[in-house]
Scaffold this active site. Structure first.
Site, PDB file in Angstrom:
ATOM      1  CB  THR A 179      -7.853 -52.232 -18.772  1.00  0.00           C
ATOM      2  OG1 THR A 179      -6.453 -52.370 -18.729  1.00  0.00           O
ATOM      3  CG2 THR A 179      -8.130 -50.567 -18.811  1.00  0.00           C
ATOM      4  CE  LYS A 205      -4.848 -49.874 -16.956  1.00  0.00           C
ATOM      5  NZ  LYS A 205      -4.294 -50.255 -18.482  1.00  0.00           N
ATOM      6  CB  THR A 216      -3.029 -46.384 -20.554  1.00  0.00           C
ATOM      7  OG1 THR A 216      -3.718 -45.835 -21.685  1.00  0.00           O
ATOM      8  CG2 THR A 216      -2.482 -45.494 -19.607  1.00  0.00           C
ATOM      9  CD  GLU A 302      -5.814 -61.025 -19.498  1.00  0.00           C
ATOM     10  OE1 GLU A 302      -6.578 -61.480 -20.290  1.00  0.00           O
ATOM     11  OE2 GLU A 302      -6.272 -59.880 -18.716  1.00  0.00           O
ATOM     12  CG  ASN A 424      -4.088 -57.859 -27.769  1.00  0.00           C
ATOM     13  OD1 ASN A 424      -4.300 -56.681 -27.385  1.00  0.00           O
ATOM     14  ND2 ASN A 424      -3.223 -58.657 -27.223  1.00  0.00           N
TER      15      ASN A 424
END
Lengths: 427, 427
Positions: A179, A205, A216, A302, A424
């Site tokens: 993602t 991931k 997830t 990130e 976020n």
């Protein structure tokens, strides 16, 4: 992050002891298709908004495989999680179909219908590719924003394209489940069992840490080992407890977290059971793959600038060691101070104090990469400049000794940065 | 943040009902010296690094006062907290001495020695000012970085200066307990009991949310009400539970959090006891002052752009309502999405799902300022643009109905911003 359903496991044999029973070789550029008899593909189905971005992965075993799967403990379970839980119970598994770009969570019966259709579509496509499969032999996974339905026309086209693209490489599949991950996460190791090479590979991931559209953590592992279902299950539970359930970036647990391990027996070793003398080697190797992938997940948070391994020793119990390590590793204030290269061990004392673990202020010792900052709950004589230097490192360890008992737990975490918030906050 | 020791309290009379028994008047520019018989001062003692910054507050009752104090539940308790716990047990209290710039926590016996000396110094200075006091009649509080000792020469000079500056104003005292608060927090109300005006005033400082050098929430309340010790204690426990223990900015609980309430009887009302018919009015008025101050604390979270009131209704129990509301109000991902004006109710569902409260996805309703975003655990028909608009407001409410029982809890929280991280990351 990911707290997955798994049985509590005892302390496994140390890695050192296990290594002495056999060598674990890390395979360069290894992944989910490194073991014999596995194919994979990743395609751009048009589920993600970004045109041309890979968003649908297909993993196929050329023969039906034993399966052990571990799912999120969140009470809100996405539709694909509910469907996969049922399918994993039924018996052997032939394929995994996983999309990014949409979590298919909080979507009611429509979501369940779509997840079921996806397994049927994948089974048909895989059958057409020469590997006869029923819908019940397919596990389905989704990751992305919660509360929206999957665009099924795109998915239908994508499943066919993925089946047509099946190959012995796992980079595209690893990319298709990303993602906001910045790199595809793959790892594989080789061991020798009964004189036969046995390979374990995986892709993963990132989880609950990066982006509003990401809900997830996924980890798909394949192995050509022959192993019975119960033994596989035990190895996976232990591996998950010591890898994905011991990492945190932001403390949130998702609706879609999934770990799936497939074992297809193509290595032709004598079947691994609880009594097989080389089971400890297999268990260590599986754990090694999971730990490699878990560390990549933390490193790829990130907006994260540091990976910190927090170990609590001397807790009154193993459970309390976990509570204490998690309180430290999840504290917003502690994580902010690391971002600013500030040891600020006072905040660690504070977090230990409000954790549910027993502790006595006067007994606490805290070490940064082995250098003692706190003795008897107070500042040590080590100059703070030396401790500060350690906190500037991209990876460092914090070891806390509570001096109350034998409980020990290690937790992998990261700092909290401005970039985390930017990534976020939405849209 | 601040979770303070206080007994569990039943649901008090509703504010509406209480108000009907008497009027609560908010006093403009009111504070800790608004009640009869209280003096205060705030001076620059040189404890803070910044030259000329106020860092030492003194509050004095002209006659010995009844006391009810509530302290942090953190197992790591700062030296001043330990000393004040002992002194508060002994009987009436004459003064509070509080410094910012150093928490005097994790400082061992040296810290205890300094905290005790501080109470003795304050008692001597207050006695000299005409209000005879013993060290045991002084409570001491400190806030600032953990792990360093107070510069006692500066403190000694400061105590004398503060006693010399005692006056009927509370702005300087409110300023002297500020760390990174951007405004001094004061509030006062007046009620009438037995025909006599009774005043309750308070000052406060922010908690566990802003700055590495800030470890504490303080709230000091004074009243001229005549009230017996047990009744005062009960009113304070209830007030704290419904104000300071229901707010959060970052989930950390400090080593120094302290609430002190002094009642000196100078209003000359008939002593308030459990049987006094106007006790509910007093209780409401005290709660009003605490709530005003608690809301100021959340609003003043540096780097915070939004105040959000999260209410969980219909939980299986009151305890589970609290667990659910806290899971939502403390979720890093939920708080980030508010910062970005993104309702992202999927993250709220996710947080409810991993909270320890029972919930059934299909029963959940979520409202933003009364507008329904989620019905039966899924997206409602209300256009998302309308919900988005609400999340751009500087203050809004989120109401979650779990439809399982009667449990209800309200939690005041804020968003998580890049600025929060910048302010907390160091030095």
């Amino acid at each position: 992050m990911a707290t997955l359903t798994s049985k509590t496991v005892g302390k496994g044999k140390s890695e050192k002891a296990a290594a002495s029973e056999g060598t674990i070789t890390l395979l360069k550029n290894g992944g989910i298709t490194s073991p014999e008899g596995f194919l994979a593909a990743g395609v751009a189905a048009g589920i993600k908004k970004k045109k041309g971005a890979r968003d649908l992965a297909l993993v196929v075993s050329t023969v039906p495989a034993e399966v052990a799967a571990v799912f999120t403990v969140n009470k809100v379970k996405a539709a694909p999680v509910r469907v996969s839980i049922e399918h994993a119970k039924l018996g052997k598994v032939r394929a995994i179909i996983a999309n990014s770009g949409c979590a298919n969570a909080c979507t009611g019966i429509d979501g369940i219908r779509d997840a079921k259709e996806t397994t049927a579509l994948a089974a048909a496509a895989v059958t057409e590719a020469g590997f006869p499969a029923k819908a019940e032999e397919v596990l389905v996974c989704s990751t992305g924003r919660i509360g929206t339905l999957i665009p099924m026309p795109s998915l239908r086209r994508g499943v066919k394209a993925a089946a047509a693209a099946l190959a012995s490489e796992s980079v595209t599949a690893a990319e298709a489940i990303m993602t906001t991950d910045t790199f595809a996460k793959r790892a594989a190791v080789r061991i020798v069992i009964d004189g036969k090479p046995v390979v374990i590979g995986g892709i993963a991931k990132g989880a609950g840490m990066i982006h509003p559209d990401m809900a997830t953590m996924f980890c798909f592992v394949t192995t050509d080992a022959a192993i019975d279902r119960t033994t596989l299950r035990r190895c996976v539970d232990e591996g998950v407890a010591r890898s994905f359930n011991s990492i945190s970036v932001d403390g949130d647990t998702s609706t879609n977290d999934t770990v799936i391990v497939l074992a297809n027996g193509q290595a032709k070793n004598a079947k691994l059971t609880a009594k097989h003398p080389q089971l400890p080697l297999f268990r260590s190797a599986l754990r090694r793959v999971m730990k490699e992938l878990a560390r990549m997940i933390v490193r790829d948070g990130e907006g994260i600038s540091k990976v910190v391994e927090v170990t609590v020793k001397g807790a009154a119990s193993a459970r309390e060691a976990k509570l204490a390590a998690e309180a430290v590793g999840k504290s917003t204030l502690v994580k902010c101070s690391w971002c600013g290269n500030d040891p600020n061990w006072g905040r660690i004392m504070d977090a230990l104090g409000y954790s549910k673990a027993r502790m006595q202020e006067e007994l606490v010792e805290i070490f940064y990469d082995g250098l003692q900052a706190v003795v008897n709950g107070q500042r040590s004589l080590v100059p703070e400049t030396r401790i500060k230097k350690i906190v500037t490192r991209p990876e460092f360890t914090i070891t806390i000794n509570l001096h109350l008992g034998q409980g020990e737990y290690t937790f992998l975490t990261a700092d909290l940065t401005e970039e985390y918030v930017t990534l976020n906050k939405g849209e």
